[in-house]
Each structure stands twice: as structure tokens, then as C-alpha cells.
Motif scaffolding. Structure first.
Motif, PDB file in Angstrom:
ATOM      1  N   GLY A  56       0.688  -1.069   0.274  1.00 47.07           N
ATOM      2  CA  GLY A  56      -0.092  -0.132  -0.024  1.00 47.07           C
ATOM      3  C   GLY A  56       0.921   1.029   0.192  1.00 47.07           C
ATOM      4  O   GLY A  56       0.096   2.389   0.106  1.00 47.07           O
ATOM      5  N   ILE A  57       2.206   1.264  -0.259  1.00 46.80           N
ATOM      6  CA  ILE A  57       2.960   2.502  -0.245  1.00 46.80           C
ATOM      7  C   ILE A  57       3.710   2.754  -1.799  1.00 46.80           C
ATOM      8  O   ILE A  57       4.439   3.772  -1.577  1.00 46.80           O
ATOM      9  CB  ILE A  57       3.998   2.468   0.832  1.00 46.80           C
ATOM     10  CG1 ILE A  57       4.807   1.066   0.738  1.00 46.80           C
ATOM     11  CG2 ILE A  57       3.563   2.230   2.180  1.00 46.80           C
ATOM     12  CD1 ILE A  57       5.999   1.249   1.552  1.00 46.80           C
ATOM     13  N   GLY A  58       2.977   2.113  -2.564  1.00 52.88           N
ATOM     14  CA  GLY A  58       3.498   2.559  -4.025  1.00 52.88           C
ATOM     15  C   GLY A  58       4.132   1.551  -4.934  1.00 52.88           C
ATOM     16  O   GLY A  58       4.710   2.078  -5.936  1.00 52.88           O
ATOM     17  N   LYS A  59       4.480   0.488  -4.400  1.00 49.50           N
ATOM     18  CA  LYS A  59       5.561  -0.431  -5.235  1.00 49.50           C
ATOM     19  C   LYS A  59       4.977  -0.842  -6.590  1.00 49.50           C
ATOM     20  O   LYS A  59       5.496  -0.393  -7.822  1.00 49.50           O
ATOM     21  CB  LYS A  59       5.827  -1.763  -4.440  1.00 49.50           C
ATOM     22  CG  LYS A  59       6.526  -1.559  -3.040  1.00 49.50           C
ATOM     23  CD  LYS A  59       7.050  -2.798  -2.678  1.00 49.50           C
ATOM     24  CE  LYS A  59       5.914  -3.912  -2.410  1.00 49.50           C
ATOM     25  NZ  LYS A  59       4.686  -3.504  -1.433  1.00 49.50           N
ATOM     26  N   SER A  60       3.639  -1.394  -6.451  1.00 45.07           N
ATOM     27  CA  SER A  60       3.097  -1.677  -7.799  1.00 45.07           C
ATOM     28  C   SER A  60       2.769  -0.456  -8.594  1.00 45.07           C
ATOM     29  O   SER A  60       2.589  -0.191  -9.878  1.00 45.07           O
ATOM     30  CB  SER A  60       1.907  -2.730  -7.625  1.00 45.07           C
ATOM     31  OG  SER A  60       2.112  -3.896  -7.186  1.00 45.07           O
ATOM     32  N   THR A  61       2.130   0.670  -7.999  1.00 42.79           N
ATOM     33  CA  THR A  61       1.948   1.883  -8.682  1.00 42.79           C
ATOM     34  C   THR A  61       3.155   2.428  -9.221  1.00 42.79           C
ATOM     35  O   THR A  61       2.869   3.064 -10.347  1.00 42.79           O
ATOM     36  CB  THR A  61       1.367   2.942  -7.376  1.00 42.79           C
ATOM     37  OG1 THR A  61       0.608   2.282  -6.745  1.00 42.79           O
ATOM     38  CG2 THR A  61       0.988   4.203  -8.036  1.00 42.79           C
TER      39      THR A  61
END
Length: 675
Positions: free
Chosen positions: A363-368
Motif C-alpha cells: 500500500g505504499i506505492g510499489k505496484s503503482t
């Protein structure tokens, strides 16, 4: 012996899934069940849970299932909750129904005892207290809140309706309920899927110290190595027990196979020698008795089965990029990623031949980040650019599993639709490299398992022969042999790789660098996974705020590194004079200035303070429990037990004093950092 299955046969229609299965759960064993996808691992868990029955249960054979008394079995299912309107806390509280029942009865007894003493009620009250202790009834709320946060939720999420969570989040809530229910036998099917690294590491410790039995189906090799006492392997419909963890299993299996091959060859040579002797002398009258004797020797031999090599069928696509990129493959400068708000700001450089692992909490942006780089999501600020001649291929696990295609379409048709210029032989060859061969290419899309969908998506991506692979959780739904194959492919790949993964073993085997998301900070480490851990250890030593810790950091870090690349790094530091007995400078503790991050130090100190507060609350709860036990009338004359409880109480009070001192030190460090 908690649980035992004897000579089980499980069939679906005419297909045999498990045959002559003997399985045992002893005491508080932590058991792994491993094998290829589709071999029957989940079927075994369903058999243990009572969801399915043996096919030979009513036969005359010595088969069946026995348990030592009544064993509570808990099985983690992929479920959705029927009462979607109730809050998460209300749903989790259902787990504590036995505790609330005990509390209610204890209150009734307390009220009854106000009017007079009753030995029967006092005896019942004593039993209820013991039951409450066994159920952890005095700390249920604390246990619930701690575990809820461990799985990445905020405490305020307890108030949200359970139906407002995604399917994956609901599965996490079901997992939390299972852990809090503390069954005698816990059955876990791929428990680490969709968990981030901090949660997986916490779960390892929890399960390792769990005082009851756990049976785990998992392809996470490091997870198994750190928890497991016994390994069962299912292969060719049969099951075999090996003492030890996954690594021990591999060693034992290889040794057993080598011995079986040696014994088999020796026996075959002996049979051939005896047969040749019989053929030579069978028509000689004086040798009739000897010939008959040697025939009987052959007939009475316990035949050694011809060894079958490991079931190692795996995809075998070894490809090279269509063209070679330049040295600088990808550069990101203060790239702001997110959707309606910024999740993280990222800066990093990726060069040709590097394999960069993106790690961190969920939820802190890796896949984003990967979606932003591939254009599926817009950047909120900053910039990124690909170098000349870069051709990238993107694998998204979620897209692969939820692919929208005609369920009646065959695998062959689905692949050919994307690459219509290929001839049939080329299509079959490409699919065959990923285990879609012969009749499997005619399998309908609606019938594919998660692992088969992942293989098909990878096959399509590799067909373009990119020089930059962007992979989001490529090993989820892969069995161990599949993971090992992908590791070998990526190691032999001459291009560049950027990937997100929570599989530490896979990261250790593949990554040449680490991009870590931690809190609001994103840091690039130009090291493999082992050296990354080494650097993190050094940073923690420095940021502890203790001069003594920093002074001893060089010696402590060097003594903890004994082999591999980290050992070579330690030898290099010795040459630079770090181990000459003097206190190391900041340059000694941090080889590169970029690793000193006040923001990350503040984040770590904050987490450390929260940890001390949690430990203090746990200690206070235990103290209250001990005081309650000492008030038990049944212990009034049991001086030995009272002294034991008093010693525990003194130890807890001493622990609380120590924790308070650490909290003050940490708060002082935080104030100094802010100043």
C-alpha cells in the motif's frame, strides 16, 4: 499423536489424486506439505478438515482417520463474509464468543457468592478462570488490536463495515480470526500470498512459537526453512515424510534417490548374473538342483523399484532481447506516484544488466511505481525517462489472473489472437516452452488455474523479446520448480529487470540491487539481498542513538558476517583500518553518505517507541493477570505457588521499569533529531 491418516485413497471421478497416504501430526509439530501445482496438497488439507472423505473408507483395508480426543481444526478459506454491513470489530469479536460466555458465567457466580460461600460455585469459578487463561481471555482486545495492525490495517478500520473491504482484505480478516481462535490444528494454504515482507517476518515468529500444531502448504522456501519441523512431499500421488525443514528435505531426498539408484543397479546386475548362470547350465543334469535354487533366489528377492527422478517439468524458455539497450536504461527523478494523493516520491537509476528488486510494505506505492512507468497510471509530479533502444515488457499478476477473455476460447486461440502473424508450429513451440504442449493447448481459458494463467501471461510477454522486463509479483501462484526455473531464466537474461516481489528467496537469487520503500522514504541500494541486509544492520546500529552502540558497530557488524559477498566486504573494511580497535567514523559506519537519512531514522525511532509502548501494555496486562491469580482463594495455603507468582510479578515490574527507561531514551533521541 494428535491426528493420523492411514492408507487414504482420494479420487475425483476416475482420476486418482492421492493414493495410500499415511500422514501424522505429532504434538506441536509445524508441518509443510509441498509438491507440484495440482498434485493434491489442498486436497489433503480438505481431507484433514473433513471437507472431503476417503474413497476407500468403507473398504476392508486398514485405513481411516484417528484423533487424540477432540481436536479443534481451523482452516483458512478464501471467503467473503455474509453479513457485509457489520463492522470488522463485530466480525472479529465472534471469535471470542467462548471468552464472553466465560465472563458472563463468572459474573453470575460472583453475584451468587455475595449472598454466601458455595464450594461448588467456587470450584466452577476456579475452572472458569483457568479456561479464561487458556483462551487468553484477559487480553483479547489487546491481542486483536496488535494482530489487526500487524496485517497492515489501521485501528480505525475496525469500525468500517466488513463489506467495504476488498476480497484480499477480507481474506486477511479471516486469517486474523483464525489466528485469534488458536485451533489445536491450524491449516494454512499459501498463507504468505499478498502479505508484505514485515508481515511475513512477523508471521514466521508467531507460527514458530505457536504452542499447537500447524500444517502449511506454501511455495515460499525461506518461510518454510524458518518455521518447519517436518516436511511431507506429494509426488506421483504418493506422500512421504521427511524430518526437518525444506533445505533438509532436499538433502535427504537427493541422498535417498542416490542410494536407491545404487541399490537398484546392484540388484539388476545380480539378477542378470544369476539369469546368465541359469541359462548356461539349465540343460545340464548335474546342475538341475543348483539351477532351481538360483531361480528361487531371484523369485524371493524384494525387488527395488526403479528410481523416478524428481518431477521437474518446468517451462524452459531461454531467450535474449531482440536488440540491446544503451547503458542507461531508466532514470526517475523525484517521481511522485499515487492516485488521488501522493504515495511516495521516487528517485533511482537503472542500468543495463541490473536486476532491481522493489520491496517494502503493502500500500505504499510499489505496484503503482510499475504502473506509472508503463503508462497505466499518470505521474503526479517529477519525471522519468527510458534510455535509447529500450523495449520493455510488463507482467502484472493481477491482470494475468483476471484476464477478460472468452472462457470457451482455447489457450492456442488466445495466444494466436495476440500474435496472428505466427504460423501454427511457432505458436505451439512458444506455448510448449511454458508447459502448454499437445492436448494442453486445447484447454479452455475458463478451465485454467492461477498458475496456468501466470505461465500464459509470461509466455506472451517473452514473445516480444524485450530488453527490459518489468515484473509485478511474477512468482505468486508458481510452484517451487517454477520459481527455480524463472530464477535461472532471469539470471541468464542479458537484459535488465525491474521487479516487485515479497519472496525473499527469489529476491536473494535474482536481485543485484534493492529499491526499498519504507515509510515516506525510498532508498536505492546497489547491493544484492544479503549485502542489503548487512547495510540495514549497520544503519540500525548507528541510528540507535547510543554512542556505545556506534563505537562497537564495526566489531559487531564484522563478527556477524562470516561468508559470501558480505564476508568479502568485511575483509575490505579490515584493509581500510576499520577494525584497528578505534571507534569508527561516520564514513566507517556508512560507506556512502546517501545512506544517512534523518527521515528514516525518525521513522525507525517512532516505530521503536511504539514497540516499547506495546510491550509495556502487554506487561501491565500480564501483571494484572498475575495479581488476579494471587487473589484466588484456592491458592490461599499453596505457598509454593504463591511464591512462584510473586517472582513472576517482580520480574514483570522490573521489566516495566526497564521499558520505561528505554522509552525515555528513545523520546530524548527523537527530540534531539527534531531539534
Amino acid at each position: 499423536m494428535r491426528y493420523q491418516i492411514r492408507h487414504a485413497l482420494v479420487q475425483y471421478g476416475a482420476d486418482t489424486i492421492l493414493e495410500d497416504v499415511n500422514f501424522e501430526i505429532r504434538d506441536n509439530e509445524k508441518i509443510a506439505v509441498i509438491g507440484r501445482n495440482g498434485c493434491g496438497k489442498t486436497t489433503l488439507l480438505k481431507l484433514i478438515n473433513g471437507d472431503i472423505r476417503m474413497n476407500n473408507l468403507d473398504s476392508d483395508e486398514t485405513c481411516g482417520i484417528t484423533m487424540a480426543g477432540k481436536q479443534r481444526i481451523g482452516f483458512l478459506h478464501q471467503i467473503s463474509f455474509p453479513e457485509g454491513g457489520i463492522s470488522v470489530e463485530e466480525e472479529i469479536r465472534k471469535t471470542f464468543a467462548p471468552i464472553f460466555s466465560c465472563e458472563a458465567r463468572m459474573k453470575e457466580i460472583e453475584e451468587a457468592l455475595q449472598s454466601g460461600q458455595d464450594k461448588t460455585l467456587l470450584y466452577e469459578y476456579d475452572n472458569l478462570q483457568k479456561q479464561m487463561e487458556a483462551l487468553r481471555g484477559y487480553t483479547w482486545r489487546q491481542d486483536m488490536e496488535i494482530m489487526f495492525q500487524r496485517f497492515g490495517f489501521a485501528l480505525k478500520d475496525l469500525e468500517r463495515p466488513i463489506g467495504s473491504f476488498s476480497g484480499g482484505q477480507q481474506t486477511k480478516v479471516a486469517f486474523i480470526k483464525l489466528l485469534l481462535s488458536r485451533p489445536d490444528i491450524m491449516l494454512l494454504d499459501e498463507p504468505t500470498n499478498h502479505l508484505d515482507l514485515p508481515t511475513i517476518e512477523w508471521l514466521e515468529g508467531y507460527l514458530k512459537n505457536y504452542d499447537k500444531s500447524v500444517v502449511i502448504v506454501s511455495h515460499d522456501r525461506m518461510f518454510l526453512d524458518r518455521i518447519i519441523d517436518v516436511t511431507y512431499e506429494i509426488e506421483y500421488h504418493r506422500i512421504k515424510r521427511y524430518p526437518g525443514n525444506y533445505t533438509a528435505f532436499l538433502e535427504q531426498k537427493e541422498a535417498a534417490l542416490a542410494k536407491q539408484e545404487k541399490d537398484y543397479e546392484a540388484q539388476q546386475k545380480e539378477i542378470q548374473r544369476l539369469t546368465e548362470w541359469i541359462e548356461k547350465w539349465k540343460n545340464t543334469p548335474s546342475k538341475v538342483a543348483a539351477t532351481r535354487s538360483k531361480r528361487m533366489v531371484i523369485e524371493h528377492m524384494v525387488k527395488i523399484e526403479k528410481p523416478r527422478r524428481f518431477d521437474t517439468r518446468a517451462f524452459h524458455a531461454l531467450f535474449q532481447p531482440r536488440i540491446e539497450s544503451y547503458t542507461d536504461v531508466l532514470t526517475a527523478k523525484k517521481l511522485s506516484i499515487g492516485y488521488d494523493r501522493e504515495l511516495s516520491k521516487v528517485s533511482f537509476t537503472l542500468r543495463r544488466g541490473e536486476r532491481l528488486a522493489v520491496i517494502g510494505e503493502n500500500g505504499i506505492g510499489k505496484s503503482t511505481l510499475l504502473k506509472t512507468l508503463t503508462g497505466l497510471t499518470g505521474a503526479l509530479g517529477g519525471s522519468f525517462s527510458f534510455g535509447p533502444n529500450v523495449e520493455w515488457g510488463y507482467f502484472d499478476q493481477q491482470a494475468a489472473l483476471s484476464v477478460q477473455s472468452d472462457p470457451e476460447q482455447t489457450v492456442l486461440e488466445n495466444f494466436w489472437e495476440e500474435y496472428p502473424r505466427l504460423v501454427r508450429e511457432e505458436v505451439r513451440s512458444a506455448l510448449g516452452s511454458f508447459l502448454f504442449s499437445q492436448e494442453e493447448v486445447e484447454k479452455k481459458m475458463g478451465q485454467l488455474s492461477g498458475g496456468e494463467r501466470v505461465r500464459l501471461a509470461l509466455c506472451k510477454m517473452f514473445q516480444t523479446r524485450p530488453n527490459l522486463l518489468i515484473l509485478d509479483e511474477p512468482t505468486n501462484h508458481m510452484d517451487i520448480v517454477g520459481k527455480e526455473t524463472l530464477e535461472q531464466m532471469l539470471a541468464a537474461f542479458s537484459g535488465t529487470v525491474l521487479f516487485v516481489s515479497h519472496d525473499r528467496y527469489f529476491i536473494r537469487q535474482v536481485a543485484t540491487g534493492i529499491l526499498e520503500f519504507e515509510g515516506q522514504e525510498v532508498t536505492q541500494y546497489p547491493y544484492n539481498y544479503e549485502d542489503y541486509l548487512y547495510e540495514k544492520e549497520k544503519r540500525m546500529m548507528f541510528s540507535s542513538g547510543s554512542g556505545a552502540a556506534v563505537k562497537g558497530a564495526g566489531t559487531a557488524v564484522r563478527s556477524s558476517v562470516t561468508s559470501g559477498a558480505a564476508g568479502e566486504r568485511g575483509a575490505a573494511e579490515n584493509k581500510e583500518g576499520i577494525s584497528d580497535g578505534n571507534a569508527p567514523t561516520l564514513t566507517d559506519v556508512f560507506d556512502r553518505k546517501s545512506y544517512y537519512s534523518p527521515g528514516k531514522i525518525k521513522s525507525r525511532l517512532t516505530r521503536q517507541l511504539e514497540k516499547y509502548e506495546r510491550l509495556l501494555a502487554e506487561s501491565e496486562a500480564h501483571t494484572a493477570q498475575l495479581k488476579l491469580q494471587m487473589m484466588d482463594p484456592a491458592l490461599a495455603s499453596d505457598y509454593e505457588k504463591l511464591m512462584e507468582l510473586q517472582e513472576q510479578l517482580d520480574a514483570e515490574e522490573h521489566n516495566q521499569e526497564s521499558l520505561l527507561e528505554r522509552m525515555v531514551e528513545t523520546e530524548t533521541d527523537l527530540q534531539g533529531l527534531e531539534g
